[in-house]
Design a protein around this motif. Structure first.
Motif, PDB file in Angstrom:
ATOM      1  N   TYR A  52      62.348  38.411  29.601  1.00  0.00           N
ATOM      2  CA  TYR A  52      61.273  39.372  29.363  1.00  0.00           C
ATOM      3  C   TYR A  52      60.256  39.321  30.504  1.00  0.00           C
ATOM      4  O   TYR A  52      59.811  38.258  30.918  1.00  0.00           O
ATOM      5  CB  TYR A  52      60.578  39.031  28.038  1.00  0.00           C
ATOM      6  N   GLY A  53      59.886  40.491  31.031  1.00  0.00           N
ATOM      7  CA  GLY A  53      58.894  40.573  32.095  1.00  0.00           C
ATOM      8  C   GLY A  53      59.476  40.566  33.490  1.00  0.00           C
ATOM      9  O   GLY A  53      58.732  40.438  34.468  1.00  0.00           O
ATOM     10  N   SER A  54      60.792  40.720  33.624  1.00  0.00           N
ATOM     11  CA  SER A  54      61.413  40.678  34.949  1.00  0.00           C
ATOM     12  C   SER A  54      60.895  41.786  35.865  1.00  0.00           C
ATOM     13  O   SER A  54      60.776  41.596  37.078  1.00  0.00           O
ATOM     14  CB  SER A  54      62.934  40.769  34.828  1.00  0.00           C
ATOM     15  N   SER A  55      60.566  42.948  35.285  1.00  0.00           N
ATOM     16  CA  SER A  55      60.056  44.052  36.101  1.00  0.00           C
ATOM     17  C   SER A  55      58.704  43.708  36.714  1.00  0.00           C
ATOM     18  O   SER A  55      58.385  44.109  37.839  1.00  0.00           O
ATOM     19  CB  SER A  55      59.947  45.328  35.260  1.00  0.00           C
ATOM     20  N   LEU A  56      57.883  42.944  35.964  1.00  0.00           N
ATOM     21  CA  LEU A  56      56.589  42.529  36.484  1.00  0.00           C
ATOM     22  C   LEU A  56      56.770  41.544  37.632  1.00  0.00           C
ATOM     23  O   LEU A  56      56.059  41.603  38.638  1.00  0.00           O
ATOM     24  CB  LEU A  56      55.750  41.889  35.378  1.00  0.00           C
ATOM     25  N   GLU A  58      59.286  41.428  39.713  1.00  0.00           N
ATOM     26  CA  GLU A  58      59.718  42.186  40.882  1.00  0.00           C
ATOM     27  C   GLU A  58      58.547  42.921  41.511  1.00  0.00           C
ATOM     28  O   GLU A  58      58.441  43.030  42.736  1.00  0.00           O
ATOM     29  CB  GLU A  58      60.809  43.177  40.475  1.00  0.00           C
ATOM     30  N   GLU A  59      57.627  43.413  40.684  1.00  0.00           N
ATOM     31  CA  GLU A  59      56.459  44.145  41.203  1.00  0.00           C
ATOM     32  C   GLU A  59      55.519  43.224  41.961  1.00  0.00           C
ATOM     33  O   GLU A  59      55.033  43.556  43.044  1.00  0.00           O
ATOM     34  CB  GLU A  59      55.706  44.800  40.038  1.00  0.00           C
ATOM     35  N   VAL A  60      55.273  42.038  41.387  1.00  0.00           N
ATOM     36  CA  VAL A  60      54.334  41.099  41.998  1.00  0.00           C
ATOM     37  C   VAL A  60      54.850  40.604  43.343  1.00  0.00           C
ATOM     38  O   VAL A  60      54.106  40.475  44.314  1.00  0.00           O
ATOM     39  CB  VAL A  60      54.068  39.910  41.047  1.00  0.00           C
ATOM     40  N   PHE A  61      56.157  40.319  43.438  1.00  0.00           N
ATOM     41  CA  PHE A  61      56.708  39.734  44.654  1.00  0.00           C
ATOM     42  C   PHE A  61      57.626  40.672  45.425  1.00  0.00           C
ATOM     43  O   PHE A  61      58.463  40.249  46.207  1.00  0.00           O
ATOM     44  CB  PHE A  61      57.459  38.447  44.314  1.00  0.00           C
ATOM     45  N   LYS A  62      57.478  41.979  45.175  1.00  0.00           N
ATOM     46  CA  LYS A  62      58.332  42.941  45.868  1.00  0.00           C
ATOM     47  C   LYS A  62      58.052  42.960  47.358  1.00  0.00           C
ATOM     48  O   LYS A  62      58.967  42.966  48.184  1.00  0.00           O
ATOM     49  CB  LYS A  62      58.110  44.340  45.273  1.00  0.00           C
ATOM     50  N   SER A  63      56.782  42.968  47.717  1.00  0.00           N
ATOM     51  CA  SER A  63      56.426  43.055  49.131  1.00  0.00           C
ATOM     52  C   SER A  63      56.152  41.696  49.756  1.00  0.00           C
ATOM     53  O   SER A  63      56.295  41.526  50.965  1.00  0.00           O
ATOM     54  CB  SER A  63      55.186  43.942  49.304  1.00  0.00           C
ATOM     55  N   GLY A 285      60.731  31.265  29.284  1.00  0.00           N
ATOM     56  CA  GLY A 285      61.253  32.508  29.843  1.00  0.00           C
ATOM     57  C   GLY A 285      61.516  32.376  31.325  1.00  0.00           C
ATOM     58  O   GLY A 285      61.052  31.444  31.985  1.00  0.00           O
ATOM     59  N   LEU A 286      62.273  33.329  31.856  1.00  0.00           N
ATOM     60  CA  LEU A 286      62.561  33.339  33.286  1.00  0.00           C
ATOM     61  C   LEU A 286      61.361  33.817  34.092  1.00  0.00           C
ATOM     62  O   LEU A 286      61.329  33.672  35.313  1.00  0.00           O
ATOM     63  CB  LEU A 286      63.769  34.246  33.566  1.00  0.00           C
ATOM     64  N   VAL A 287      60.370  34.417  33.398  1.00  0.00           N
ATOM     65  CA  VAL A 287      59.150  34.908  34.041  1.00  0.00           C
ATOM     66  C   VAL A 287      57.949  34.360  33.277  1.00  0.00           C
ATOM     67  O   VAL A 287      57.919  34.417  32.045  1.00  0.00           O
ATOM     68  CB  VAL A 287      59.106  36.446  34.054  1.00  0.00           C
ATOM     69  N   TYR A 288      56.954  33.858  33.986  1.00  0.00           N
ATOM     70  CA  TYR A 288      55.802  33.219  33.356  1.00  0.00           C
ATOM     71  C   TYR A 288      54.687  33.073  34.385  1.00  0.00           C
ATOM     72  O   TYR A 288      54.882  33.300  35.582  1.00  0.00           O
ATOM     73  CB  TYR A 288      56.197  31.823  32.824  1.00  0.00           C
ATOM     74  N   GLY A 289      53.517  32.713  33.936  1.00  0.00           N
ATOM     75  CA  GLY A 289      52.414  32.419  34.830  1.00  0.00           C
ATOM     76  C   GLY A 289      52.264  30.914  34.965  1.00  0.00           C
ATOM     77  O   GLY A 289      52.525  30.172  34.020  1.00  0.00           O
ATOM     78  N   SER A 290      51.858  30.455  36.142  1.00  0.00           N
ATOM     79  CA  SER A 290      51.652  29.022  36.344  1.00  0.00           C
ATOM     80  C   SER A 290      50.545  28.808  37.368  1.00  0.00           C
ATOM     81  O   SER A 290      50.090  29.749  38.022  1.00  0.00           O
ATOM     82  CB  SER A 290      52.941  28.340  36.800  1.00  0.00           C
ATOM     83  N   ALA A 291      50.143  27.561  37.529  1.00  0.00           N
ATOM     84  CA  ALA A 291      49.006  27.253  38.394  1.00  0.00           C
ATOM     85  C   ALA A 291      49.332  27.386  39.874  1.00  0.00           C
ATOM     86  O   ALA A 291      48.451  27.669  40.680  1.00  0.00           O
ATOM     87  CB  ALA A 291      48.515  25.831  38.099  1.00  0.00           C
ATOM     88  N   CYS A 305      47.432  33.345  36.234  1.00  0.00           N
ATOM     89  CA  CYS A 305      47.182  34.538  35.417  1.00  0.00           C
ATOM     90  C   CYS A 305      45.840  35.168  35.753  1.00  0.00           C
ATOM     91  O   CYS A 305      45.630  36.355  35.498  1.00  0.00           O
ATOM     92  CB  CYS A 305      47.249  34.192  33.928  1.00  0.00           C
ATOM     93  N   PHE A 306      44.915  34.399  36.319  1.00  0.00           N
ATOM     94  CA  PHE A 306      43.632  34.967  36.714  1.00  0.00           C
ATOM     95  C   PHE A 306      43.808  35.980  37.841  1.00  0.00           C
ATOM     96  O   PHE A 306      42.941  36.815  38.076  1.00  0.00           O
ATOM     97  CB  PHE A 306      42.673  33.855  37.157  1.00  0.00           C
ATOM     98  N   ASP A 307      44.934  35.915  38.559  1.00  0.00           N
ATOM     99  CA  ASP A 307      45.182  36.830  39.669  1.00  0.00           C
ATOM    100  C   ASP A 307      45.905  38.110  39.242  1.00  0.00           C
ATOM    101  O   ASP A 307      45.690  39.170  39.806  1.00  0.00           O
ATOM    102  CB  ASP A 307      46.004  36.130  40.765  1.00  0.00           C
ATOM    103  N   TRP A 308      46.797  38.013  38.242  1.00  0.00           N
ATOM    104  CA  TRP A 308      47.617  39.184  37.898  1.00  0.00           C
ATOM    105  C   TRP A 308      47.419  39.666  36.465  1.00  0.00           C
ATOM    106  O   TRP A 308      48.077  40.607  36.026  1.00  0.00           O
ATOM    107  CB  TRP A 308      49.095  38.879  38.115  1.00  0.00           C
ATOM    108  N   PHE A 309      46.492  39.065  35.721  1.00  0.00           N
ATOM    109  CA  PHE A 309      46.332  39.377  34.305  1.00  0.00           C
ATOM    110  C   PHE A 309      46.041  40.860  34.067  1.00  0.00           C
ATOM    111  O   PHE A 309      46.589  41.471  33.159  1.00  0.00           O
ATOM    112  CB  PHE A 309      45.201  38.520  33.728  1.00  0.00           C
ATOM    113  N   ARG A 310      45.190  41.439  34.876  1.00  0.00           N
ATOM    114  CA  ARG A 310      44.822  42.846  34.645  1.00  0.00           C
ATOM    115  C   ARG A 310      46.020  43.780  34.828  1.00  0.00           C
ATOM    116  O   ARG A 310      46.182  44.745  34.098  1.00  0.00           O
ATOM    117  CB  ARG A 310      43.687  43.237  35.592  1.00  0.00           C
ATOM    118  N   ARG A 311      46.858  43.491  35.794  1.00  0.00           N
ATOM    119  CA  ARG A 311      48.058  44.307  35.989  1.00  0.00           C
ATOM    120  C   ARG A 311      49.014  44.160  34.814  1.00  0.00           C
ATOM    121  O   ARG A 311      49.667  45.110  34.399  1.00  0.00           O
ATOM    122  CB  ARG A 311      48.762  43.891  37.289  1.00  0.00           C
TER     123      ARG A 311
END
Length: 403
Positions: A52-56, A58-63, A285-291, A305-311
């Motif tokens: 769950y969240g694989s699309s996110l 890919e978006e975060v680390f696409k570029s 999960g295969l996708v998660y937030g970490s420090a 999560c403080f960096d990408w939470f709003r997205r």
């Protein structure tokens, strides 16, 4: 709608003391470790990891994806943290005879300082180091910890400021051009039943990390290679090197309880979601937030999560948050939560029941439909580590808020 569920901890909900608590009370002063007791249980397999969240991801680390640290940097970081720990012990030793070093104060200082680097979840100044505090500020949490054990406010602030200044100065003076071999090997040891990762540090000293076979297998499932190697041998070497760097980072952070997470039974009741505070060791999960995005991104981490939470909240992903039980982190997260999350059942938050804490009162302020009965959940939380899989009981009551 906000609902809460109680996770039983170190105290009984009834008016009378449980037999276990009575035993603790009788033994108080004899064996403090009884209140935080590790219990080994046989673990035959790690539950399947959901995607769950694989699309996110890919978006975060696409570029871009954070550049991984070098082994030399991780070894330096480990040594600097050890020096800073001893520095705080010495500073506390110069205090009054009635004062003492507050337990786990150093670990809380490391974690809480990350909030000062990114104040209240905003953009903030970019940290010059992912773990060592370089803000040069007398961290309020450390000041409070020192005052609790007998230091006056002035002395507590002096100690916290001295430690912050020393951390900044040490980082600036220790970062040089020294390097070490960027290679690591992994082999299974029949005697211990563990995988052993081996590398050599800057001065030629061999360094070994033992990892449980199930944890090693989990890391392989999580792995996203930064660059595809040409052959299997190169792929395996790159994977082992990434695992070793990740193990070094979390071993340097240390701190009991930092890898504690809710059980898989509770996760199943929540449904598939993205964990906001996890690590490669305890994620479900295969996708998660970490420090640490630099060491964890190749294992599916989205970073802080403080960096990408709003997205994430705009995408309407279901989220789960089990922040470290550090007041500054809890306060910063709840502040961000109150202003950025719609009350639509998309987020589950686990917090300690500290009824007089500001963050707890803010969560209660969101409440508009509390059930008459609170469902009791298991008090066993799984704590995987790099060397074994153990279960640990948390000596405090916790609540699960669904917002």
């Amino acid at each position: 709608m906000l609902t809460t569920k109680r996770l039983s901890g170190g105290r009984s909900d009834s008016g009378t003391l449980s037999s276990k608590k009575k035993r603790r009370k009788r033994n108080r002063g004899k064996d403090r470790g009884d209140e935080i007791k590790f219990e080994r249980e046989p673990v035959h397999e790690i539950p399947p990891l959901w995607n769950y969240g694989s699309s996110l991801y890919e978006e975060v680390f696409k570029s871009r994806r954070p550049a991984p640290p070098s082994l030399a940097d991780e070894f330096r970081r480990r040594d600097i943290i050890a020096q800073l720990r001893q520095k705080l012990l010495k500073l506390c030793g110069k205090g009054k005879a009635t004062a003492r070093y507050p337990s786990l104060a150093f670990e809380r200082w490391l974690i809480a300082s990350s909030v000062l680097e990114h104040p209240r979840g905003g953009a903030g100044p970019v940290a010059s180091d992912p773990l060592i505090p370089t803000h040069g500020i007398a961290e309020p949490g450390l000041v409070a910890d020192l005052m609790k054990v007998g230091y006056d406010q002035g002395r507590a602030k002096d100690v916290a400021q001295t430690l912050a200044n020393h951390a900044l100065k040490t980082v600036q003076s220790h970062w040089g051009s020294a390097s070490c071999s960027e290679s690591a090997q992994a082999k299974f040891c029949d005697e211990t039943g563990m995988y052993q990762l081996v590398c050599t540090d800057i001065i030629g000293k061999q360094y070994k990390v033992d990892m449980h076979p199930l944890m090693y297998k989990k890391f392989k499932k999580l792995y996203h290679p930064r660059n595809e190697a040409k052959d299997e041998k190169s792929k395996e070497a790159a994977f082992n090197l990434s695992v070793l760097k990740c193990c070094l980072r979390y071993e340097t952070l240390s701190g009991p309880g930092f890898q504690v997470s809710i059980t898989h039974d509770i996760f199943r009741s929540l449904g598939e979601c993205i964990e906001l505070f996890a690590s490669p060791f305890n994620c479900v999960g295969l996708v998660y937030g970490s420090a640490f995005a630099d060491t964890d991104a190749c294992f599916g981490s989205l970073g802080s999560c403080f960096d990408w939470f709003r997205r994430a909240k705009k995408k309407k992903f279901r989220l789960e948050a089990n922040p470290p039980f550090v007041p500054q982190i809890l306060e910063a997260f709840v502040d961000m939560l109150v202003s950025n999350v719609a009350k639509d059942g998309q987020l589950s938050v686990i917090v300690p029941v500290w009824t007089d804490a500001p963050f707890y009162l803010k969560l209660l302020a969101l409440e508009n439909d509390l059930p008459k009965k609170r469902k009791m959940l298991t008090d066993k939380w799984i704590q995987p580590s790099s060397s074994s899989l153990v279960h640990r009981k948390i000596p405090t009551s916790c609540e699960l808020f669904t917002i």
